[in-house]
Design a protein around this motif. Sequence first.
Motif, PDB file in Angstrom:
ATOM      1  N   VAL A  31     -14.356  18.916  23.752  1.00  0.00           N
ATOM      2  CA  VAL A  31     -15.004  17.619  23.917  1.00  0.00           C
ATOM      3  C   VAL A  31     -15.131  16.961  22.543  1.00  0.00           C
ATOM      4  O   VAL A  31     -15.405  17.634  21.537  1.00  0.00           O
ATOM      5  CB  VAL A  31     -16.409  17.790  24.552  1.00  0.00           C
ATOM      6  N   GLU A  49     -18.475  26.335  19.954  1.00  0.00           N
ATOM      7  CA  GLU A  49     -19.014  27.435  20.750  1.00  0.00           C
ATOM      8  C   GLU A  49     -19.298  28.657  19.883  1.00  0.00           C
ATOM      9  O   GLU A  49     -19.003  28.676  18.680  1.00  0.00           O
ATOM     10  CB  GLU A  49     -18.041  27.741  21.897  1.00  0.00           C
ATOM     11  N   CYS A  58     -22.949  21.149  21.591  1.00  0.00           N
ATOM     12  CA  CYS A  58     -22.140  20.110  22.253  1.00  0.00           C
ATOM     13  C   CYS A  58     -21.602  19.100  21.245  1.00  0.00           C
ATOM     14  O   CYS A  58     -22.162  18.935  20.147  1.00  0.00           O
ATOM     15  CB  CYS A  58     -22.988  19.368  23.275  1.00  0.00           C
ATOM     16  N   ALA A  59     -20.576  18.392  21.668  1.00  0.00           N
ATOM     17  CA  ALA A  59     -19.967  17.360  20.827  1.00  0.00           C
ATOM     18  C   ALA A  59     -20.984  16.271  20.451  1.00  0.00           C
ATOM     19  O   ALA A  59     -21.006  15.795  19.308  1.00  0.00           O
ATOM     20  CB  ALA A  59     -18.777  16.750  21.554  1.00  0.00           C
ATOM     21  N   VAL A  80     -18.099   9.638  24.886  1.00  0.00           N
ATOM     22  CA  VAL A  80     -17.819  11.066  25.078  1.00  0.00           C
ATOM     23  C   VAL A  80     -16.433  11.199  25.696  1.00  0.00           C
ATOM     24  O   VAL A  80     -16.115  10.525  26.683  1.00  0.00           O
ATOM     25  CB  VAL A  80     -18.881  11.720  26.000  1.00  0.00           C
ATOM     26  N   CYS A  91     -24.512  16.537  28.986  1.00  0.00           N
ATOM     27  CA  CYS A  91     -25.402  17.472  29.687  1.00  0.00           C
ATOM     28  C   CYS A  91     -26.845  16.957  29.581  1.00  0.00           C
ATOM     29  O   CYS A  91     -27.141  16.035  28.807  1.00  0.00           O
ATOM     30  CB  CYS A  91     -25.285  18.877  29.086  1.00  0.00           C
TER      31      CYS A  91
HETATM   32  N1  THU Z   1     -19.715  20.012  26.377  1.00  0.00           N
HETATM   33  C1  THU Z   1     -19.901  19.058  25.422  1.00  0.00           C
HETATM   34  O1  THU Z   1     -19.691  19.288  24.229  1.00  0.00           O
HETATM   35  N2  THU Z   1     -20.314  17.833  25.826  1.00  0.00           N
HETATM   36  C2  THU Z   1     -20.458  17.444  27.122  1.00  0.00           C
HETATM   37  O2  THU Z   1     -20.783  16.295  27.378  1.00  0.00           O
HETATM   38  C3  THU Z   1     -20.233  18.413  28.202  1.00  0.00           C
HETATM   39  C4  THU Z   1     -19.997  19.813  27.769  1.00  0.00           C
HETATM   40  C5  THU Z   1     -19.204  21.324  25.930  1.00  0.00           C
HETATM   41  C6  THU Z   1     -20.190  22.459  25.900  1.00  0.00           C
HETATM   42  C7  THU Z   1     -19.272  23.660  26.013  1.00  0.00           C
HETATM   43  O3  THU Z   1     -18.775  23.996  24.723  1.00  0.00           O
HETATM   44  C8  THU Z   1     -18.113  23.152  26.853  1.00  0.00           C
HETATM   45  O4  THU Z   1     -18.166  21.743  26.785  1.00  0.00           O
HETATM   46  C9  THU Z   1     -18.148  23.612  28.283  1.00  0.00           C
HETATM   47  O5  THU Z   1     -19.362  23.320  28.870  1.00  0.00           O
END
Ligand code: THU
Length: 137
Positions: A31, A49, A58-59, A80, A91
């Motif tokens: 992401v 991760e 998360c991004a 996003v 999320c």
């Molecule tokens: N993830 C994000 O970075 N942003 C989002 O908006 C949705 C999910 C990432 C978290 C994890 O590393 C991977 O996507 C799978 O959930």
Amino acid sequence: MSEPSVDFETLFAAAARAQPRAYAPYSRFKVGAAILADDGVVYSGCNVENAAYPSGSCAEQGAISAMIAGGAGRIAAILVLGEGEALVTPCGACRQRIREFATPETPVAIAGPGGVRQMFSLAELLPASFGPDNLRR
Ligand code: THU
């Protein structure tokens, strides 16, 4: 400071540069995120991760950290970028993280590889939210 005008193509390009750099060996779901901040600068991030799964980030979180470290303080717009059929919306925890630096009207653009797929306001994603104002008594 007045709000900078939002160029979603520029935000998409920044997120598209960050997305392939994501460290996502466990989910294999990369992401990218890009923020237009109140200083007119675009800050980007990607998911990072960890073998201890809950320690991943998360991004959106990365982009917010870059914005704060860069000296800006408000999100004028955020985009996003993720893959797959379903929209890659932030999320729950990231909706709250965005809320800290945004308003209910702040645009949240959800993109796929081809560009922006759908626009939301933050209030649509996080209605009746709790924020910094709640603590100003
Ligand atoms: N993830 C994000 O970075 N942003 C989002 O908006 C949705 C999910 C990432 C978290 C994890 O590393 C991977 O996507 C799978 O959930």
